[in-house]
Design a protein around this motif. Sequence first.
Motif, PDB file in Angstrom:
ATOM      1  N   SER A  58       0.826  -1.204   0.000  1.00 39.73           N
ATOM      2  CA  SER A  58       0.000   0.000   0.000  1.00 39.73           C
ATOM      3  C   SER A  58       0.864   1.259   0.000  1.00 39.73           C
ATOM      4  N   LEU A  59       1.921   1.203   0.778  1.00 36.83           N
ATOM      5  CA  LEU A  59       2.805   2.368   0.885  1.00 36.83           C
ATOM      6  C   LEU A  59       3.376   2.707  -0.483  1.00 36.83           C
ATOM      7  N   ARG A  60       3.765   1.685  -1.169  1.00 36.91           N
ATOM      8  CA  ARG A  60       4.399   1.898  -2.455  1.00 36.91           C
ATOM      9  C   ARG A  60       3.380   2.212  -3.550  1.00 36.91           C
ATOM     10  N   ALA A  61       2.331   1.414  -3.603  1.00 32.69           N
ATOM     11  CA  ALA A  61       1.424   1.498  -4.735  1.00 32.69           C
ATOM     12  C   ALA A  61       0.339   2.556  -4.555  1.00 32.69           C
ATOM     13  N   LYS A  62       0.212   3.069  -3.356  1.00 30.72           N
ATOM     14  CA  LYS A  62      -0.770   4.117  -3.106  1.00 30.72           C
ATOM     15  C   LYS A  62      -2.224   3.678  -3.291  1.00 30.72           C
ATOM     16  N   HIS A  63      -2.469   2.414  -3.105  1.00 30.07           N
ATOM     17  CA  HIS A  63      -3.859   2.007  -2.925  1.00 30.07           C
ATOM     18  C   HIS A  63      -3.856   0.836  -1.968  1.00 30.07           C
ATOM     19  N   THR A  64      -4.971   0.628  -1.301  1.00 30.87           N
ATOM     20  CA  THR A  64      -4.919  -0.204  -0.108  1.00 30.87           C
ATOM     21  C   THR A  64      -5.714  -1.502  -0.166  1.00 30.87           C
ATOM     22  N   GLY A  65      -6.597  -1.616  -1.144  1.00 33.66           N
ATOM     23  CA  GLY A  65      -7.445  -2.813  -1.143  1.00 33.66           C
ATOM     24  C   GLY A  65      -8.399  -2.831   0.030  1.00 33.66           C
ATOM     25  N   THR A  66      -8.635  -1.659   0.581  1.00 34.40           N
ATOM     26  CA  THR A  66      -9.493  -1.549   1.762  1.00 34.40           C
ATOM     27  C   THR A  66     -10.536  -0.458   1.537  1.00 34.40           C
ATOM     28  N   LEU A  67     -11.734  -0.745   1.960  1.00 29.94           N
ATOM     29  CA  LEU A  67     -12.791   0.261   1.952  1.00 29.94           C
ATOM     30  C   LEU A  67     -13.129   0.567   3.407  1.00 29.94           C
ATOM     31  N   ALA A  68     -13.583   1.779   3.650  1.00 28.81           N
ATOM     32  CA  ALA A  68     -13.943   2.125   5.020  1.00 28.81           C
ATOM     33  C   ALA A  68     -15.446   2.366   5.111  1.00 28.81           C
ATOM     34  N   LEU A  69     -16.002   1.878   6.182  1.00 26.31           N
ATOM     35  CA  LEU A  69     -17.404   2.162   6.455  1.00 26.31           C
ATOM     36  C   LEU A  69     -17.439   3.080   7.659  1.00 26.31           C
ATOM     37  N   LEU A  70     -17.885   4.297   7.417  1.00 27.43           N
ATOM     38  CA  LEU A  70     -17.918   5.273   8.484  1.00 27.43           C
ATOM     39  C   LEU A  70     -19.330   5.376   8.997  1.00 27.43           C
ATOM     40  N   LYS A 124      -6.098   5.330   4.873  1.00 24.38           N
ATOM     41  CA  LYS A 124      -6.204   3.937   5.269  1.00 24.38           C
ATOM     42  C   LYS A 124      -7.057   3.162   4.283  1.00 24.38           C
ATOM     43  N   ALA A 125      -7.919   3.867   3.593  1.00 28.68           N
ATOM     44  CA  ALA A 125      -8.841   3.185   2.691  1.00 28.68           C
ATOM     45  C   ALA A 125      -8.852   3.879   1.339  1.00 28.68           C
ATOM     46  N   ASP A 126      -9.216   3.126   0.321  1.00 30.80           N
ATOM     47  CA  ASP A 126      -9.307   3.702  -1.016  1.00 30.80           C
ATOM     48  C   ASP A 126     -10.581   4.509  -1.194  1.00 30.80           C
ATOM     49  N   GLY A 127     -11.558   4.205  -0.368  1.00 32.47           N
ATOM     50  CA  GLY A 127     -12.828   4.904  -0.488  1.00 32.47           C
ATOM     51  C   GLY A 127     -13.652   4.712   0.761  1.00 32.47           C
ATOM     52  N   ILE A 128     -14.654   5.540   0.910  1.00 26.55           N
ATOM     53  CA  ILE A 128     -15.426   5.553   2.139  1.00 26.55           C
ATOM     54  C   ILE A 128     -16.918   5.424   1.858  1.00 26.55           C
ATOM     55  N   ILE A 129     -17.595   4.648   2.668  1.00 24.33           N
ATOM     56  CA  ILE A 129     -19.051   4.639   2.652  1.00 24.33           C
ATOM     57  C   ILE A 129     -19.529   5.305   3.937  1.00 24.33           C
ATOM     58  N   LEU A 130     -20.374   6.284   3.783  1.00 27.66           N
ATOM     59  CA  LEU A 130     -20.926   7.003   4.937  1.00 27.66           C
ATOM     60  C   LEU A 130     -22.307   6.456   5.234  1.00 27.66           C
ATOM     61  N   LEU A 131     -22.516   6.124   6.482  1.00 28.33           N
ATOM     62  CA  LEU A 131     -23.787   5.518   6.850  1.00 28.33           C
ATOM     63  C   LEU A 131     -24.152   6.035   8.226  1.00 28.33           C
ATOM     64  N   GLY A 132     -25.353   6.558   8.363  1.00 26.93           N
ATOM     65  CA  GLY A 132     -25.702   7.001   9.697  1.00 26.93           C
ATOM     66  C   GLY A 132     -26.876   7.944   9.681  1.00 26.93           C
ATOM     67  N   TYR A 133     -27.059   8.556  10.786  1.00 27.63           N
ATOM     68  CA  TYR A 133     -28.139   9.507  10.842  1.00 27.63           C
ATOM     69  C   TYR A 133     -27.702  10.706  11.670  1.00 27.63           C
ATOM     70  N   GLY A 134     -28.499  11.721  11.596  1.00 34.76           N
ATOM     71  CA  GLY A 134     -28.140  12.967  12.234  1.00 34.76           C
ATOM     72  C   GLY A 134     -28.780  14.064  11.410  1.00 34.76           C
ATOM     73  N   ASP A 135     -28.562  15.269  11.826  1.00 32.16           N
ATOM     74  CA  ASP A 135     -29.171  16.413  11.166  1.00 32.16           C
ATOM     75  C   ASP A 135     -28.437  16.711   9.858  1.00 32.16           C
ATOM     76  N   LEU A 154     -19.168   7.674  -0.861  1.00 26.66           N
ATOM     77  CA  LEU A 154     -20.562   7.506  -1.211  1.00 26.66           C
ATOM     78  C   LEU A 154     -21.352   7.556   0.078  1.00 26.66           C
ATOM     79  N   ARG A 155     -22.549   8.051   0.014  1.00 27.84           N
ATOM     80  CA  ARG A 155     -23.359   8.126   1.222  1.00 27.84           C
ATOM     81  C   ARG A 155     -24.633   7.308   1.063  1.00 27.84           C
ATOM     82  N   TRP A 156     -25.019   6.620   2.100  1.00 30.34           N
ATOM     83  CA  TRP A 156     -26.340   6.015   2.119  1.00 30.34           C
ATOM     84  C   TRP A 156     -27.303   7.049   2.669  1.00 30.34           C
ATOM     85  N   GLY A 157     -28.398   7.274   1.967  1.00 27.56           N
ATOM     86  CA  GLY A 157     -29.364   8.230   2.490  1.00 27.56           C
ATOM     87  C   GLY A 157     -30.262   8.752   1.395  1.00 27.56           C
TER      88      GLY A 157
END
Lengths: 346, 346
Positions: A58-70, A124-135, A154-157
């Motif tokens: 990841s350090l070298r290639a600049k992509h991680t093979g990981t997605l993050a779920l926030l 840490k991740a190549d991309g993020i999914i946002l999931l949750g609630y709030g104002d 990307l956001r769920w909502g």
Amino acid sequence: MRGKGKTTSFDIAHLAGVSQSTVSRALRGSPLVNEETRRRVQEAVEALNYKVDKHASSLRAKHTGTLALLFFEDPTVDESHINPFFLSMLGSITRACARQGYDLLISFQQFSHNWHADFADSKKADGIILLGYGDYLDYCGRLEQLVAQGTRFLRWGAVLPDQPDISVGSDNFHGGRAVAEHFIEQGCRRIAFLGDASSHYPEFFERYRGYAAAVEAAGLELDPRLQANAESSERSGREAMETLLAREAPFDAVFAASDLIAIGALGVLNEHGLQVPRDVALAGFDDIPTARFVNPPLTTVLQDTRQAGELLVDSLLRLIRGEPVQSAMLPASLVVRRSSLYGQLR
Amino acid sequence: MRGKGKTTSFDIAHLAGVSQSTVSRALRGSPLVNEETRRRVQEAVEALNYKVDKHASSLRAKHTGTLALLFFEDPTVDESHINPFFLSMLGSITRACARQGYDLLISFQQFSHNWHADFADSKKADGIILLGYGDYLDYCGRLEQLVAQGTRFLRWGAVLPDQPDISVGSDNFHGGRAVAEHFIEQGCRRIAFLGDASSHYPEFFERYRGYAAAVEAAGLELDPRLQANAESSERSGREAMETLLAREAPFDAVFAASDLIAIGALGVLNEHGLQVPRDVALAGFDDIPTARFVNPPLTTVLQDTRQAGELLVDSLLRLIRGEPVQSAMLPASLVVRRSSLYGQLR
DNA sequence: CTGAAAGCGCTTACAG
DNA sequence: CTGAAAGCGCTTACAG
């Protein structure tokens, strides 16, 4: 063959009789590698049970093979339980990632925190999914920031015409309309709505707008006394139902903006001697696992979490590859159970 | 100040007027750094919105600040839904990790796969939590391998005297005994058990053993016709209940080894005209969110997923630090609801 | 198709 | 308390 440390690509190179560069190429599936060479490398990899070091690559290639779920939540909500609907989304996203060979990093953020910075910058991740609630109006600015700094997310909502980001969500408007139309078919004339109905909570608002459209299309009165705010929790549903009853405006049906709200409302209705669906019809939204089992079984709107997870992950992967991605709305389908059959005995 | 690429510790060093090594030390909280220097570094970090690159730091320091949750499941189980109990554990583990400042990597593994190798060798995480179900005798050998190769891991599940690894689980024996004793107090004399009762599924087996101990202590017969195998799913619960009824051995109570099994059994009982709890008392295990809402509300045994998640994460962190860690059993408490009040009308 | 070499961004002895 | 330097294990131009 194994030295004292961990097995590296140099060990593989040595065993296969090639250079380390070739090992790397072979493992990444480069077309530049001779088939016979690739086979020898593969054999060495298996012999030594070698795995590519993800951090180095990841350090070298600049992509991680990981997605993050926030996963973010409004801090006002009871901390101990996660909304079962989100739990179900989480399960589906996890599966979809696994299928695509991506790892999934999960992070809970108190809503107040600086969640946009954390992931985007530490790569840490190549991309993020946002999931949750709030104002929504609170975090809309943060979405704009994320977009501005080029974060892949990307956001769920709700899917709105003027949003800054790309989102995937259910067709809340049609879901809400379907519920109200169904109530009207059952002979209901004064349908209450339990849930926030403002642009602060756009998913609920869309459900409300669908409901309002059906009510007005049927020539019925849209009485503001029949709407009470609620967030998605059983407790909040109880409170909203109490508020509604206290107003003493007659109603024959209750459309709760989520199943959790509906379950809270159901308890209060029973306590006040009102039987569902004989005296009041009731419906929720989400089709959480519990909905089938409450008494009477709860009519609701199914959000297809499985499809949602897959679409979210697939779209994010396309976004990461630089392919065009658009917001998408998933069909939401009415599931009729006993709670909405107005007038029926148990 | 920001070059074309990302901000690195060299940029911070430059801005703060110190060496890059000092930046690294300051950020890692080394006591060797002068307070004034640390402050200047901190200022530069904030000015440039710098984040340490996790991959670089992991590669170098050989620890990742990440824990992995390896969720494995028996492939025979319906793929579309995750057991709600595990979903709840997942939520609680996620929260516990967040509190400790660790990231959580989640991975689903089909049970047949080589899950031990994947994480351990690619060093993506400092430690692993194993969570899932399947035939214990099948995966016990893999646990031994994991231990042998020095992998830091903890398992959620049965705590047995002869297990190779460290585990955290509920006190299934006492939970099972409490259910049976409660049935006996209600006047039940022929108590059936729905669930696998063999060392293939040690959690269920412990629940069975607790049940058997109570039955025998009360001087009642332990009739083998009253036990039917089931895995934790509604469908399997239905099948087991049908099997039990087909045997035509009389029973007045059913202890299901999980809530999902109990819910399946409840449906079948109703279909056969047997009312719970008037004709048959019923209890489950887990206290999943749905248990309160089925009709009648389901008596069950609460597994404290919140505490479980915290203990799992805290223990794993201690294990990683090289501190001694032991297997632990969490109390499981009987939750009496209407389904077990034998003889009562609805 | 293959190899030698540079370098990703850090951490950590080593030497002051 | 601080700095110069080595090196973690890869990927990827660059040069054949």
